[in-house]
Write a protein that holds these residues in place. Structure first.
Motif, mmCIF file in Angstrom:
data_model
loop_
_atom_site.group_PDB
_atom_site.id
_atom_site.type_symbol
_atom_site.label_atom_id
_atom_site.label_comp_id
_atom_site.label_asym_id
_atom_site.label_seq_id
_atom_site.Cartn_x
_atom_site.Cartn_y
_atom_site.Cartn_z
ATOM 1 N N LYS A 119 -30.320 23.787 11.583
ATOM 2 C CA LYS A 119 -31.431 23.170 11.973
ATOM 3 C C LYS A 119 -31.510 22.909 13.543
ATOM 4 O O LYS A 119 -32.340 22.151 14.202
ATOM 5 C CB LYS A 119 -31.526 21.873 11.511
ATOM 6 C CG LYS A 119 -31.769 21.942 9.962
ATOM 7 C CD LYS A 119 -31.741 20.500 9.314
ATOM 8 C CE LYS A 119 -31.867 20.789 7.603
ATOM 9 N NZ LYS A 119 -31.893 19.224 7.000
ATOM 10 N N THR A 140 -32.969 24.820 15.980
ATOM 11 C CA THR A 140 -34.182 24.973 16.641
ATOM 12 C C THR A 140 -34.963 23.867 16.490
ATOM 13 O O THR A 140 -35.620 23.791 17.710
ATOM 14 C CB THR A 140 -34.539 26.486 16.116
ATOM 15 O OG1 THR A 140 -33.898 27.320 16.129
ATOM 16 C CG2 THR A 140 -35.957 26.672 16.658
ATOM 17 N N PRO A 141 -35.342 23.339 15.500
ATOM 18 C CA PRO A 141 -36.253 22.184 15.536
ATOM 19 C C PRO A 141 -35.580 21.117 16.455
ATOM 20 O O PRO A 141 -36.405 20.384 16.984
ATOM 21 C CB PRO A 141 -36.327 21.800 14.105
ATOM 22 C CG PRO A 141 -35.985 23.161 13.294
ATOM 23 C CD PRO A 141 -34.820 23.828 13.937
ATOM 24 N N GLN A 169 -33.807 21.334 18.938
ATOM 25 C CA GLN A 169 -34.222 21.555 20.412
ATOM 26 C C GLN A 169 -35.447 21.596 20.846
ATOM 27 O O GLN A 169 -35.855 21.060 22.001
ATOM 28 C CB GLN A 169 -33.543 23.199 20.545
ATOM 29 C CG GLN A 169 -32.002 23.311 20.582
ATOM 30 C CD GLN A 169 -31.595 24.724 20.637
ATOM 31 O OE1 GLN A 169 -32.568 25.661 20.627
ATOM 32 N NE2 GLN A 169 -30.419 24.936 20.849
ATOM 33 N N LYS A 170 -36.236 21.809 19.777
ATOM 34 C CA LYS A 170 -37.670 21.658 20.304
ATOM 35 C C LYS A 170 -38.164 20.095 20.566
ATOM 36 O O LYS A 170 -38.822 19.688 21.359
ATOM 37 C CB LYS A 170 -38.618 21.900 18.810
ATOM 38 C CG LYS A 170 -38.644 23.537 18.807
ATOM 39 C CD LYS A 170 -39.548 24.014 17.673
ATOM 40 C CE LYS A 170 -39.503 25.691 17.556
ATOM 41 N NZ LYS A 170 -40.564 25.978 16.415
ATOM 42 N N SER A 209 -36.572 19.201 23.761
ATOM 43 C CA SER A 209 -37.453 19.744 24.875
ATOM 44 C C SER A 209 -38.441 18.982 25.088
ATOM 45 O O SER A 209 -39.217 18.658 25.957
ATOM 46 C CB SER A 209 -37.840 21.319 24.308
ATOM 47 O OG SER A 209 -38.613 21.829 25.286
#
Length: 320
Positions: A46, A48-49, A51-52, A55
């Motif tokens: 998980k 990637t989410p 990190q989003k 970000s």
């Protein structure tokens, strides 16, 4: 003055900043908790989410910093506005004070000049009145002198003519000798001795039928009378010349005095007229200066109010 820029009420962090900090703390806690490899692997799936999210939080933080910077710039601009307004208004007030001081001095000087001119005009008018009075008196005296001279001149001229006729009659032995001598005997100012001699001769001439010896006495006495008459003629001629000379001198003196008085009157009247015009100009100058003073004082009061209001507003904004 320039329109006031909008000043932010206070410098603050964006509302999402606390959430971003909480999310970051959560992620760091998961990593540091020593989770099992499976949990870590599961969490890695998980990343990637997350990190989003991170970000997104970074973007929000950058935006918050940008907004904070914008608020700081806006506050600086407002502070600059306050400072420039204070300087410009203070300068305007100082200039007004200087103008008020100068106008007040100008008004005082103009009014003092007008008052001094009033005094000088009064003095000139008094001098004119005095000179005109002196001229009038001198003219009256001169007219009387000329009247007296004319009477004296006529009397002396007539006396000389009468003596000339009497001498001519005596020398020619005409019949109207007594009448001519009687006219001489009645003259004003005739010496007593001459009058006595003429009267005696007239008495002798009035006797009828003069004898030969008496005729000789008449002849001799007539010669003496002629001498007396000639002496009287010279005396009256001298007197006539004297009064003529006195009349000429009196006339010349009067004309000189009158001309001097007339010149003074003319000059003083001109000076009075000039000073009257100057006085009117100075009073006008004072009136204009008073109007300018009222305008300047009104403008200064407005500037003082404006400065006070601006300083109050700027101070209120700075403590928010």
């Amino acid at each position: 003055l320039h329109s006031q820029p909008r000043l932010p009420t206070k410098l603050s962090r964006p509302p999402c900043f606390a959430a971003m900090v909480a999310m970051r703390a959560l992620v760091m806690l998961l990593v540091a908790s020593g989770a099992t490899a499976a949990a870590v692997e599961k969490a890695a799936a998980k990343v990637t989410p997350l990190q989003k999210v991170l970000s997104l939080l970074d973007d929000m933080q950058a935006k918050g910093k940008k907004e904070k910077h914008a608020e700081e710039v806006e506050f600086a601009e407002y502070a600059q506005f306050c400072d420039s307004t204070r300087k410009a208004t203070t300068k305007s007030i100082d200039e007004a004070k200087s103008q008020i001081e100068q106008l007040t001095a100008d008004i005082a000087k103009a009014e003092a000049d007008a008052e001094q001119l009033s005094t000088e005009i009064s003095e000139l008018d008094a001098a004119v009145a005095q000179a005109e009075g002196e001229l009038s008196e001198a003219t009256a005296v001169r007219e009387k002198e000329h009247t007296d001279y004319s009477a004296t001149h006529t009397d002396l001229s007539e006396s000389i003519d009468a003596i000339d006729r009497a001498i001519s009659v005596l020398k020619s032995r005409e019949a109207d000798t007594p009448q001519s001598l009687l006219q001489v005997s009645q003259m004003t100012g005739l010496p007593k001795e001459a009058k006595a001699t003429i009267d005696s001769f007239l008495a002798m001439a009035s006797d009828d039928g003069i004898a030969a010896p008496a005729a000789n006495a008449y002849e001799n006495q007539s010669g003496g009378v002629v001498g007396i008459l000639e002496g009287l003629r010279h005396k009256f001629q001298d007197q006539l010349m004297a009064v003529q000379k006195a009349e000429m001198n009196a006339k010349a003196n009067f004309e000189m005095l009158a001309q001097n008085l007339k010149d003074n009157i003319l000059e003083d009247k001109k000076r009075s007229t000039d000073k009257t015009a100057t006085k009117a100009q100075r009073l006008e100058n004072a009136a204009v200066a008073k109007a300018d003073l009222a305008t300047t004082e009104s403008g200064k009061a407005e500037d003082e109010k404006k400065l006070a209001d601006t300083l109050t507003a700027c101070h209120a904004k700075s403590v928010e």
